[in-house]
Design an enzyme around this catalytic site. Structure first.
Site, PDB file in Angstrom:
ATOM      1  N   LYS A  35       1.134  -1.012  -0.148  1.00 17.68           N
ATOM      2  CA  LYS A  35       0.103   0.187   0.363  1.00 17.68           C
ATOM      3  C   LYS A  35       1.119   1.448   0.286  1.00 17.68           C
ATOM      4  O   LYS A  35       2.263   1.270   0.360  1.00 17.68           O
ATOM      5  CB  LYS A  35      -1.058  -0.341   1.052  1.00 17.68           C
ATOM      6  CG  LYS A  35      -0.091   0.258   2.557  1.00 17.68           C
ATOM      7  CD  LYS A  35      -1.109   0.169   3.564  1.00 17.68           C
ATOM      8  CE  LYS A  35      -0.234   0.030   5.369  1.00 17.68           C
ATOM      9  NZ  LYS A  35      -1.654   0.347   6.281  1.00 17.68           N
ATOM     10  N   TYR A 262      15.284  30.545   9.277  1.00 19.07           N
ATOM     11  CA  TYR A 262      14.112  31.485   9.831  1.00 19.07           C
ATOM     12  C   TYR A 262      14.547  31.513  11.909  1.00 19.07           C
ATOM     13  O   TYR A 262      14.758  30.395  11.816  1.00 19.07           O
ATOM     14  CB  TYR A 262      13.232  30.891   9.912  1.00 19.07           C
ATOM     15  CG  TYR A 262      13.057  31.139   8.630  1.00 19.07           C
ATOM     16  CD1 TYR A 262      12.521  32.036   7.543  1.00 19.07           C
ATOM     17  CD2 TYR A 262      12.496  29.724   7.404  1.00 19.07           C
ATOM     18  CE1 TYR A 262      11.646  32.506   6.248  1.00 19.07           C
ATOM     19  CE2 TYR A 262      12.106  29.367   6.142  1.00 19.07           C
ATOM     20  CZ  TYR A 262      11.734  30.960   5.573  1.00 19.07           C
ATOM     21  OH  TYR A 262      11.080  31.157   4.511  1.00 19.07           O
TER      22      TYR A 262
END
Length: 381
Positions: A35, A262
């Protein structure tokens, strides 16, 4: 055309070895779960590898995933277990897929689709043993079995399997596993009392197979273990199947006191060198690992510094100035000292499964038969 800057190397030899290990451990009763694009590894190519290594079934979440495998020429038995009542069951039945049914609504929808096609749908009754997610609640199990018997007598469906899932299998010998095993046994007995005769009953996924807590039933649904991930943390037999590599795109020397990224969360304590990598959280590097993670540069681990950005991260390479174009290993099996996926998961406070499935589409997938030989099977974007 220039090669991709970043690549996810998928080591088929490791996947093949892991699949063969589980095929031997389960006496060939291996359902290979592919999956989510085979946990981010590329479902069609991986499906062929695991089938060749001893898997007798494939498992996926949605019918769409199963149909994609069929379209790719995979003719092995495939089970899909997560579909809404309004899913395209006609296509699924026509493609001879096995379908898990957790409710009368889904079972009725599958039956109608099969009747319209003049076919008999193959279904696995799915019981919830305690997780309160997919599967039929225990209080509704009798009604689901009764409906299955009725529809089977009409020729619309055939109950070929019963399935469940353990909630605490990653902890060997957990009391909840013993309770849920007994619930599963009771559910199978209840189905048989209603004259249902499933060919396979399956309970164990990777963790329950490794610890043995899911032993004694039919198929074993192995997903994470195929790719070297053991949720129980107890196996030493599995081999990691991915390496994430990239190249430096820029470097600079900075003075002490220089802030990085940042918020300037990281400030260089001394004069040092920084290298820029073209990977960020859009490519699957978890921002929660900022300030903790490392990569392998010139054979040495070097820390990633500053907050992770969407498209880039920064490596502190100390006294070494790294040239643009030089290779960097973000994670891998760990054989050369590089960080492993397990380490990245610990840095990010998550599980390995999440990391391997979240690597973004900008990173090219390169399938290799033998990681040591570097043989490539092909690249997909």
């Amino acid at each position: 055309m220039a090669p991709p800057v970043s690549e996810l190397l998928v080591h088929h030899d490791a996947i093949r070895a892991n699949a063969a290990h589980f095929a031997a451990a389960t006496d060939g009763r291996l359902m290979a779960v592919v999956k989510a694009d085979a946990f981010g590894h590329g479902h069609e190519g991986i499906a062929r590898v695991v089938l060749d290594a001893g898997a007798s079934w494939l498992g996926v979440a949605s019918a769409e995933e199963a149909l994609a495998l069929r379209a790719g020429g995979i003719d092995a038995p495939i089970l899909s277990w997560l579909n809404a009542p309004d899913a395209d069951f006609s296509a699924a039945v026509a493609a001879d897929l096995d379908l898990a049914v957790p409710s009368p609504a889904v079972l009725s929808a599958v039956s109608r689709a099969a009747a319209q096609l003049g076919r008999r749908a193959r279904v696995h009754l799915h019981i919830d043993l305690g997780m309160a997610r997919e599967g039929c609640p225990r209080e509704g199990w009798s009604a689901l079995c009764e409906l299955a018997r009725e529809l089977q007598s009409q020729g619309a469906v055939r109950v070929v399997g019963i399935m469940g899932h353990l909630s605490c299998a990653e902890v060997a010998g957990h009391p909840q596993s013993r309770l849920e095993r007994q619930r599963f046994v009771n559910a199978v007995l209840a189905a048989r009392r209603r004259r249902l005769s499933p060919n396979v009953v399956h309970l164990a996924a990777t963790a329950a197979t490794v610890t043995g807590d899911g032993a004694g039933f039919g198929l074993h649904r192995i997903g994470a273990g195929l790719f070297g991930i053991d949720p129980s943390g107890t196996s030493t037999a599995l081999r990691p199947a991915l390496s994430l590599v990239t190249r430096v795109v820029g470097s600079r020397e900075v003075a002490a006191g220089t802030g990085v990224g940042y918020g300037l969360d990281h400030v260089a304590e001394t004069r040092t060198n920084l290298a820029l990598l073209p990977l960020g959280y859009a490519d699957g590097l978890p921002r929660s690992a900022s300030g903790r993670a490392a990569v392998l540069v010139r054979g040495r681990r070097r820390p990633l510094v500053g907050r992770f950005s969407m498209d880039m991260v920064v490596v502190d390479t100390g006294g070494e100035r790294i040239r643009p174009g030089e290779p960097v290993t973000v994670f891998g099996p760990g054989d050369a000292g590089e960080p492993t996926v397990a380490e990245w998961a610990a840095w990010a406070g998550t599980i390995e499964h999440e990391l391997v499935t979240r690597v973004g589409a900008r990173v090219a997938r390169v399938h290799r038969v033998d990681a040591s030989a570097g043989g490539s099977l092909g690249r997909t974007a």
